[in-house]
Design an enzyme around this catalytic site. Structure first.
Site, PDB file in Angstrom:
ATOM      1  N   ALA A 114       9.150  -0.456  -2.485  1.00  0.00           N
ATOM      2  CA  ALA A 114       8.355  -0.159  -1.294  1.00  0.00           C
ATOM      3  C   ALA A 114       6.896  -0.513  -1.501  1.00  0.00           C
ATOM      4  O   ALA A 114       6.224  -1.016  -0.591  1.00  0.00           O
ATOM      5  CB  ALA A 114       8.498   1.317  -0.922  1.00  0.00           C
ATOM      6  N   ASP A 115       6.370  -0.255  -2.697  1.00  0.00           N
ATOM      7  CA  ASP A 115       4.989  -0.617  -2.998  1.00  0.00           C
ATOM      8  C   ASP A 115       4.782  -2.124  -2.901  1.00  0.00           C
ATOM      9  O   ASP A 115       3.759  -2.586  -2.373  1.00  0.00           O
ATOM     10  CB  ASP A 115       4.609  -0.137  -4.399  1.00  0.00           C
ATOM     11  CG  ASP A 115       4.169   1.310  -4.420  1.00  0.00           C
ATOM     12  OD1 ASP A 115       3.295   1.666  -3.628  1.00  0.00           O
ATOM     13  OD2 ASP A 115       4.704   2.085  -5.225  1.00  0.00           O
ATOM     14  N   SER A 116       5.720  -2.887  -3.420  1.00  0.00           N
ATOM     15  CA  SER A 116       5.578  -4.336  -3.410  1.00  0.00           C
ATOM     16  C   SER A 116       5.648  -4.887  -1.992  1.00  0.00           C
ATOM     17  O   SER A 116       4.880  -5.797  -1.630  1.00  0.00           O
ATOM     18  CB  SER A 116       6.662  -4.979  -4.276  1.00  0.00           C
ATOM     19  OG  SER A 116       6.556  -4.538  -5.615  1.00  0.00           O
TER      20      SER A 116
END
Length: 399
Positions: free
Chosen positions: A171-173
């Site tokens: 999700a961060d990426s």
């Protein structure tokens, strides 16, 4: 520290105030294409990514990737001297990326109002777990929570198993990619209006977008996608299969023509004539039969034979690599996907290259992540601060 590469964002100035991981990765992506990125870290609390994962000779390797193409500056934003320095930096900066909880910058006197007062053209990208407003806005937020809340975990895993989280910052990426896109959109808007703006990016949102039409399906049909393991409810065969020599391959048949070629390859052309075979949804309803046909054929051939057979049949297949095989794969080698970087601390390093290739103004890895505060003196001298003023800031604990 090499500065020879000139990408399309050369001349763009970016301040990276963010940590772990979406905001910093977005800044890295801007730096990869030439932006001058200044990474601001607390003087006594370096970026946590420096201590994440394996290290070599006491040097965190994740930071070497995440901190590449960034100059490093130590600054305590909560200290008056630190605030003053940041405002001086902001006055000549195009983009600031931050991921503090909502209200933190405002509490330090560094909110959008103060920042735009010194630089009306500034783009302030605010990356948080849940966004700048709403009932969850002030909760601590990480990518794992986005993977849970978005519906990703609910559809990932085996049908009879628990929801599954990815073993990396998915999700961060995705949010990092969205942030870099949002920054470029805001900069394009600035070209028309002459003014900057605030980007409000919640990590829970971009991953929901890439999950596809699930909200639409539910809204119109009440359909809730279940966990199906490696299989798909939209087409078949689609799975991972073990070869005769103990390797694994992945097969996808999203296109009807590819599905037909696979059936001919595995010796089951009669299935193509079945009335249900003509659509992905129809094939998905006969997953067991199709999986058995493909799996049986693959299990009797080596990986090399399987890959060669699929290539000749113009059908979609890929070996399932671990990182060792990624580093040696001929396609990745041809693309230059893994780049070697000379690092003063660790020597030659191999890491992922920039995201894409531009024919005229390519990006480049100019240097790997720098030591904590390595460029503080240079940056502050560039702002016009004297050696005496810098020493005073150090004495105050602002640097």
């Amino acid at each position: 520290m090499s500065t020879t590469a000139a990408g399309p964002l050369t001349g763009l100035k970016v301040i990276d105030l963010a940590t772990l991981f979406a905001g910093p990765l977005a800044a890295t992506m801007l730096g990869d294409f030439g932006a001058d990125v200044i990474k601001v870290e607390h003087p006594r609390k370096p970026d946590p990514s420096r201590g994440h994962g394996p290290a070599k000779d006491g040097v965190g390797l994740w930071w070497k990737l995440l901190g590449r193409n960034k100059r490093t500056l130590t600054l305590d934003l909560s200290a008056p001297g630190g605030r003053d320095v940041l405002l001086r930096l902001a006055a000549e900066t195009d983009v600031i990326v931050e991921n503090f909880r909502p209200g933190t910058l405002e509490r330090w006197g560094l909110g959008p109002e103060e920042l735009h007062a010194v630089n009306p053209r500034l783009v302030l990208a605010r990356v948080t777990g849940f966004g700048q407003f709403g009932p969850y806005a002030h909760r601590p937020g990480f990518g794992t929570l986005a993977e849970a809340m978005s519906g990703f975990a609910a559809i990932t895993g085996e049908p009879d198993g628990p929801p599954t989280l990815p073993p990396f910052g998915l999700a961060d990426s995705i949010a990092a990619l969205a942030t870099a896109y949002a920054v470029m959109a805001a900069l394009a808007g600035r070209e028309r209006t002459g003014e900057g703006q605030v980007v409000d990016l919640a990590i829970i949102e971009p991953i929901l977008t890439v999950l596809g039409p699930q909200p639409l399906w539910y809204d119109q049909l009440g359909y809730v996608q279940p966990r199906t393991g490696n299989r798909s409810r939209n087409n078949a065969p689609r799975n991972t299969y073990r070869t005769a020599d103990g390797h694994w391959v992945a097969v996808s048949t999203s296109a009807q023509s590819v599905a037909e070629r696979v059936m001919r390859l595995v010796g089951r052309p009669e299935l193509i004539e079945e009335p249900w075979f003509g659509s992905g949804t129809g094939r998905a309803e006969h997953t067991e039969e199709l999986d058995a046909a493909v799996g049986h054929w693959i299990s009797r051939h080596s990986r090399e034979e399987v890959l060669n057979g699929f290539e000749k049949a113009e059908a979609a297949v890929a070996p399932i690599h671990d990182v060792r095989e990624v580093m040696e794969d001929p396609q990745y080698r041809a693309l230059g996907t893994i780049a070697e970087v000379d690092d003063p601390e660790l020597g030659p390093l191999r890491m992922q290259n920039v995201l894409f290739r531009l024919s005229e103004t390519p990006g480049a890895i100019r240097w790997a992540g720098r030591p904590h505060g390595a460029d503080t003196e240079e940056i502050l001298h560039g702002l016009g601060l004297s050696a005496t003023r810098i020493a005073a800031l150090r004495d105050q604990g602002a640097l």
